[in-house]
Design a protein around this motif. Sequence first.
Motif, PDB file in Angstrom:
ATOM      1  N   PHE A  73     -10.257 -12.473 -13.039  1.00 11.58           N
ATOM      2  CA  PHE A  73     -10.694 -12.331 -14.422  1.00 11.58           C
ATOM      3  C   PHE A  73     -12.094 -11.722 -14.507  1.00 11.58           C
ATOM      4  CE2 PHE A  73      -7.274 -15.355 -14.747  1.00 11.58           C
ATOM      5  CZ  PHE A  73      -6.665 -15.034 -15.943  1.00 11.58           C
ATOM      6  N   THR A  74     -12.950 -12.084 -13.574  1.00  9.67           N
ATOM      7  CA  THR A  74     -14.280 -11.477 -13.523  1.00  9.67           C
ATOM      8  C   THR A  74     -14.179 -10.006 -13.175  1.00  9.67           C
ATOM      9  OG1 THR A  74     -15.352 -13.561 -12.922  1.00  9.67           O
ATOM     10  CG2 THR A  74     -16.494 -11.537 -12.320  1.00  9.67           C
ATOM     11  N   VAL A  75     -13.290  -9.677 -12.247  1.00 12.01           N
ATOM     12  CA  VAL A  75     -13.092  -8.275 -11.868  1.00 12.01           C
ATOM     13  C   VAL A  75     -12.551  -7.466 -13.054  1.00 12.01           C
ATOM     14  CG1 VAL A  75     -11.863  -6.705 -10.313  1.00 12.01           C
ATOM     15  CG2 VAL A  75     -12.749  -8.889  -9.452  1.00 12.01           C
ATOM     16  N   ILE A  76     -11.631  -8.061 -13.809  1.00 11.33           N
ATOM     17  CA  ILE A  76     -11.107  -7.387 -15.000  1.00 11.33           C
ATOM     18  C   ILE A  76     -12.244  -7.091 -15.978  1.00 11.33           C
ATOM     19  CG2 ILE A  76      -9.681  -7.698 -17.071  1.00 11.33           C
ATOM     20  CD1 ILE A  76      -7.718  -9.276 -15.312  1.00 11.33           C
ATOM     21  N   GLU A  77     -13.124  -8.076 -16.177  1.00 10.32           N
ATOM     22  CA  GLU A  77     -14.257  -7.889 -17.085  1.00 10.32           C
ATOM     23  C   GLU A  77     -15.118  -6.719 -16.642  1.00 10.32           C
ATOM     24  OE1 GLU A  77     -16.241  -8.476 -20.432  1.00 10.32           O
ATOM     25  OE2 GLU A  77     -14.748  -9.985 -19.862  1.00 10.32           O
ATOM     26  N   ILE A  78     -15.349  -6.600 -15.340  1.00 10.12           N
ATOM     27  CA  ILE A  78     -16.135  -5.476 -14.814  1.00 10.12           C
ATOM     28  C   ILE A  78     -15.377  -4.169 -15.013  1.00 10.12           C
ATOM     29  CG2 ILE A  78     -17.099  -4.462 -12.712  1.00 10.12           C
ATOM     30  CD1 ILE A  78     -17.538  -7.375 -11.721  1.00 10.12           C
ATOM     31  N   GLY A  79     -14.068  -4.189 -14.777  1.00  9.71           N
ATOM     32  CA  GLY A  79     -13.268  -2.981 -14.939  1.00  9.71           C
ATOM     33  C   GLY A  79     -13.248  -2.480 -16.368  1.00  9.71           C
ATOM     34  N   LEU A  80     -13.338  -3.410 -17.326  1.00 12.49           N
ATOM     35  CA  LEU A  80     -13.312  -3.008 -18.740  1.00 12.49           C
ATOM     36  C   LEU A  80     -14.576  -2.249 -19.142  1.00 12.49           C
ATOM     37  CD1 LEU A  80     -11.702  -6.215 -20.289  1.00 12.49           C
ATOM     38  CD2 LEU A  80     -10.695  -3.923 -20.177  1.00 12.49           C
ATOM     39  N   ASP A  81     -15.603  -2.298 -18.303  1.00 13.67           N
ATOM     40  CA  ASP A  81     -16.790  -1.462 -18.539  1.00 13.67           C
ATOM     41  C   ASP A  81     -16.537  -0.016 -18.139  1.00 13.67           C
ATOM     42  OD1 ASP A  81     -18.282  -3.599 -19.494  1.00 13.67           O
ATOM     43  OD2 ASP A  81     -19.063  -4.114 -17.505  1.00 13.67           O
ATOM     44  N   PRO A 100      -6.543  10.191 -26.291  1.00 15.16           N
ATOM     45  CA  PRO A 100      -6.591  10.932 -25.024  1.00 15.16           C
ATOM     46  C   PRO A 100      -8.005  11.276 -24.596  1.00 15.16           C
ATOM     47  CG  PRO A 100      -5.758  12.304 -26.813  1.00 15.16           C
ATOM     48  CD  PRO A 100      -5.801  10.910 -27.331  1.00 15.16           C
ATOM     49  N   GLY A 101      -8.901  11.489 -25.571  1.00 16.71           N
ATOM     50  CA  GLY A 101     -10.281  11.820 -25.228  1.00 16.71           C
ATOM     51  C   GLY A 101     -10.964  10.703 -24.463  1.00 16.71           C
ATOM     52  N   GLU A 102     -10.800   9.469 -24.948  1.00 16.43           N
ATOM     53  CA  GLU A 102     -11.423   8.327 -24.282  1.00 16.43           C
ATOM     54  C   GLU A 102     -10.796   8.076 -22.918  1.00 16.43           C
ATOM     55  OE1 GLU A 102     -12.523   3.622 -25.203  1.00 16.43           O
ATOM     56  OE2 GLU A 102     -11.495   4.848 -26.715  1.00 16.43           O
ATOM     57  N   ASP A 103      -9.481   8.255 -22.826  1.00 14.81           N
ATOM     58  CA  ASP A 103      -8.804   8.058 -21.540  1.00 14.81           C
ATOM     59  C   ASP A 103      -9.270   9.085 -20.512  1.00 14.81           C
ATOM     60  OD1 ASP A 103      -7.454   5.976 -22.660  1.00 14.81           O
ATOM     61  OD2 ASP A 103      -5.511   6.981 -22.784  1.00 14.81           O
ATOM     62  N   LEU A 104      -9.324  10.350 -20.915  1.00 12.43           N
ATOM     63  CA  LEU A 104      -9.759  11.408 -19.999  1.00 12.43           C
ATOM     64  C   LEU A 104     -11.207  11.208 -19.580  1.00 12.43           C
ATOM     65  CD1 LEU A 104      -8.077  14.577 -21.558  1.00 12.43           C
ATOM     66  CD2 LEU A 104      -7.531  13.502 -19.366  1.00 12.43           C
ATOM     67  N   ALA A 105     -12.045  10.795 -20.513  1.00 11.75           N
ATOM     68  CA  ALA A 105     -13.451  10.570 -20.184  1.00 11.75           C
ATOM     69  C   ALA A 105     -13.589   9.464 -19.142  1.00 11.75           C
ATOM     70  CB  ALA A 105     -14.228  10.208 -21.452  1.00 11.75           C
ATOM     71  N   ALA A 106     -12.781   8.402 -19.283  1.00 14.49           N
ATOM     72  CA  ALA A 106     -12.830   7.300 -18.323  1.00 14.49           C
ATOM     73  C   ALA A 106     -12.366   7.757 -16.941  1.00 14.49           C
ATOM     74  CB  ALA A 106     -11.969   6.142 -18.817  1.00 14.49           C
ATOM     75  N   LEU A 107     -11.308   8.566 -16.898  1.00  9.36           N
ATOM     76  CA  LEU A 107     -10.801   9.053 -15.610  1.00  9.36           C
ATOM     77  C   LEU A 107     -11.774  10.020 -14.959  1.00  9.36           C
ATOM     78  CD1 LEU A 107      -7.030   9.567 -16.552  1.00  9.36           C
ATOM     79  CD2 LEU A 107      -8.013   7.729 -15.166  1.00  9.36           C
ATOM     80  N   ARG A 108     -12.420  10.864 -15.757  1.00  7.40           N
ATOM     81  CA  ARG A 108     -13.393  11.802 -15.199  1.00  7.40           C
ATOM     82  C   ARG A 108     -14.624  11.090 -14.665  1.00  7.40           C
ATOM     83  NH1 ARG A 108     -12.820  16.055 -20.235  1.00  7.40           N
ATOM     84  NH2 ARG A 108     -10.978  17.194 -19.441  1.00  7.40           N
ATOM     85  N   ALA A 109     -14.974   9.957 -15.277  1.00  5.50           N
ATOM     86  CA  ALA A 109     -16.154   9.212 -14.857  1.00  5.50           C
ATOM     87  C   ALA A 109     -15.832   8.181 -13.776  1.00  5.50           C
ATOM     88  CB  ALA A 109     -16.774   8.514 -16.067  1.00  5.50           C
ATOM     89  N   LEU A 110     -14.613   8.222 -13.235  1.00  3.54           N
ATOM     90  CA  LEU A 110     -14.194   7.234 -12.244  1.00  3.54           C
ATOM     91  C   LEU A 110     -15.162   7.211 -11.065  1.00  3.54           C
ATOM     92  CD1 LEU A 110     -11.964   5.233 -11.326  1.00  3.54           C
ATOM     93  CD2 LEU A 110     -10.853   7.163 -10.190  1.00  3.54           C
ATOM     94  N   ASP A 111     -15.658   6.040 -10.745  1.00  4.09           N
ATOM     95  CA  ASP A 111     -16.551   5.877  -9.601  1.00  4.09           C
ATOM     96  C   ASP A 111     -15.988   4.806  -8.671  1.00  4.09           C
ATOM     97  OD1 ASP A 111     -17.019   3.496 -10.930  1.00  4.09           O
ATOM     98  OD2 ASP A 111     -19.044   4.022 -11.582  1.00  4.09           O
ATOM     99  N   TRP A 112     -16.743   4.489  -7.616  1.00  2.00           N
ATOM    100  CA  TRP A 112     -16.242   3.545  -6.629  1.00  2.00           C
ATOM    101  C   TRP A 112     -16.043   2.155  -7.212  1.00  2.00           C
ATOM    102  CZ3 TRP A 112     -13.980   5.045  -2.447  1.00  2.00           C
ATOM    103  CH2 TRP A 112     -14.336   6.256  -1.863  1.00  2.00           C
ATOM    104  N   GLN A 113     -16.928   1.760  -8.137  1.00  2.00           N
ATOM    105  CA  GLN A 113     -16.773   0.432  -8.730  1.00  2.00           C
ATOM    106  C   GLN A 113     -15.520   0.360  -9.597  1.00  2.00           C
ATOM    107  OE1 GLN A 113     -19.509  -1.103 -11.880  1.00  2.00           O
ATOM    108  NE2 GLN A 113     -19.949  -2.742 -10.419  1.00  2.00           N
ATOM    109  N   GLY A 114     -15.292   1.401 -10.397  1.00  2.00           N
ATOM    110  CA  GLY A 114     -14.090   1.434 -11.226  1.00  2.00           C
ATOM    111  C   GLY A 114     -12.829   1.444 -10.386  1.00  2.00           C
TER     112      GLY A 114
END
Length: 311
Positions: free
Chosen positions: A20-28, A193-207
């Motif tokens: 649940f803590t990991v999910i909270e971090i992922g939602l960022d 789609p804009g928000e989804d694409l932005a999240a995928l483009r900003a994917l980093d190691w933590q995500g």
Amino acid sequence: MRPSHLLLAVLVAAVWGVNFTVIEIGLDHFPPLLFSALRFLAAALPAVFLVGRPKAARKWIVAVGLVLGVAKFGLVFVGMDAGMPAGLSSLVLQIQAVFTAVIAAAVLGERPSRVQALGMLVALGGIGVAAVDEGTSGPLGAFLMVVGAAAAWGVSNVLTRKASPPDALNFMVWVSTVPVLPLLALSLLTEGPGEDLAALRALDWQGAGTILFVAWVSTVFGFGAWGWLLRRHPASTVAPFSLLVPVFGMSSAALFLGESVTPLRWCAAALLVGGVALTTLTARRRVPGITVRTSPEFAGRLPVPAEESGR
């Protein structure tokens, strides 16, 4: 239970609580519905090619996939994104045991005992206390979403009872293939789609790490280990360890996310865990040829034919 098996059971509960803590971090990093879709995609691939053909009827795989994957996890992720604390979410979801017992009584005719009925009332009292606490410190709508997720979980438990899967890991992996496209469609419609694409483009190691943890560690390892324990020990021995999930959930959220645990929340935790214990662990009238299999994902008292129990 051997010490190594006991440690494994505690480890699984810890993993599911910390999840649940990991999910909270992922939602960022991701919109909630996209995050949920990616979780199931990663859980299904490549595992679906390794677990073999489905060992349960496809209609049950689809039904559980939609109710558990889309409704339950969709509501959990959206509710947490809307402000429901991770630790409280891990606690409130335990009310699924009450929903499971009520739905099973209505659909399957599995009447609860008096002690189980008392446990349901105690657990509902815990939910009431938690609602009062959350209503004074956070969004009540987000709280109700997680309660709704627990109700959906109860429905999926009864569906799983009807499916009687002989292999929990095989079933969970195939179930994970179902929610991916519906969740992606809902994400595109509601999150855009804009928000989804932005999240995928900003994917980093933590995500990426949060996706891999909730998919591979929490789902694949968690269910594989839990199923392994259930094949070697009675469910009445293994099931109590699931009550440690909110303990680890609330503790990890306090440690890593700085979530406060109010006196009301401690009271709610005591009532909920005690009520769920009475509801799920109380001895019931035994039916010949029936055993019980319980887990936090497929929780509630789910009788499975003894010849399919793996023991």
